[in-house]
Design a protein around this motif. Structure first.
Motif, short mmCIF file in Angstrom:
data_model
loop_
_atom_site.label_atom_id
_atom_site.label_comp_id
_atom_site.label_asym_id
_atom_site.label_seq_id
_atom_site.Cartn_x
_atom_site.Cartn_y
_atom_site.Cartn_z
N PRO A 44 35.95 -33.67 -10.91
CA PRO A 44 35.58 -32.36 -10.81
C PRO A 44 36.04 -31.34 -11.21
N GLU A 45 34.81 -29.88 -11.77
CA GLU A 45 35.63 -28.67 -12.56
C GLU A 45 36.50 -28.15 -10.92
N GLY A 46 38.00 -27.66 -11.53
CA GLY A 46 38.36 -26.83 -11.09
C GLY A 46 39.73 -27.93 -10.71
N SER A 47 39.95 -29.13 -10.67
CA SER A 47 40.43 -29.93 -10.20
C SER A 47 41.90 -30.06 -11.15
N GLN A 48 42.64 -30.84 -10.87
CA GLN A 48 44.09 -30.71 -11.37
C GLN A 48 43.96 -32.42 -12.14
N PRO A 49 43.43 -32.68 -13.36
CA PRO A 49 43.08 -33.94 -13.99
C PRO A 49 44.51 -35.20 -13.39
N ARG A 50 44.57 -36.31 -13.31
CA ARG A 50 45.26 -37.21 -12.82
C ARG A 50 44.87 -38.37 -14.59
N VAL A 51 43.99 -38.84 -15.10
CA VAL A 51 43.56 -39.44 -15.73
C VAL A 51 43.67 -38.56 -17.27
N CYS A 52 43.22 -38.98 -18.03
CA CYS A 52 43.32 -38.23 -19.42
C CYS A 52 42.82 -38.80 -20.50
N LEU A 53 40.68 -38.00 -20.81
CA LEU A 53 40.23 -39.74 -21.88
C LEU A 53 39.88 -38.40 -23.14
N LEU A 54 40.29 -39.09 -24.18
CA LEU A 54 39.54 -38.83 -25.85
C LEU A 54 37.98 -39.71 -25.87
N TYR A 55 36.93 -38.61 -25.62
CA TYR A 55 36.15 -39.05 -26.33
C TYR A 55 35.20 -38.79 -27.48
N ARG A 56 35.37 -39.97 -28.54
CA ARG A 56 34.33 -40.17 -29.45
C ARG A 56 33.42 -40.39 -29.36
N PRO A 57 32.16 -40.24 -30.07
CA PRO A 57 31.00 -40.27 -29.79
C PRO A 57 30.83 -42.19 -29.92
N GLY A 58 30.19 -42.97 -28.66
CA GLY A 58 30.42 -44.56 -29.08
C GLY A 58 31.21 -44.64 -27.60
N HIS A 59 32.74 -43.92 -27.34
CA HIS A 59 33.61 -45.05 -26.68
C HIS A 59 34.46 -43.90 -25.86
N TYR A 60 35.42 -44.03 -25.65
CA TYR A 60 36.40 -43.16 -25.13
C TYR A 60 37.77 -44.11 -25.17
N ASP A 61 38.91 -43.30 -25.05
CA ASP A 61 40.59 -43.96 -25.47
C ASP A 61 41.14 -43.12 -24.75
#
Length: 65
Positions: A44-61
């Protein structure tokens, strides 16, 4: 039903995942323009992220730091 026909709805999936797992997620959305820039969004907005993802059209890395 999360996905309407003929439309992408990845944003809804990430919000549901963050809530279900009680974890903050950073998604770097790849821009299809020149230069390879990404647009970061935290769920959610304003939180400290613990998981980082890269979104390319069609899937996440998963991004490891």
């Amino acid at each position: 039903e999360v996905e309407p026909m003929c439309k992408e709805s990845d944003h809804i999936h990430i919000i549901a995942l963050a809530r279900a797992l009680h974890v903050s997620i950073l998604v770097e959305y790849m821009d299809r323009g020149e230069g390879g820039a990404t647009n970061p969004h935290v769920f959610p907005e304003g939180s400290q992220p613990r998981v980082c993802l890269l979104y390319r059209p069609g899937h996440y890395d998963i991004l490891y730091k």
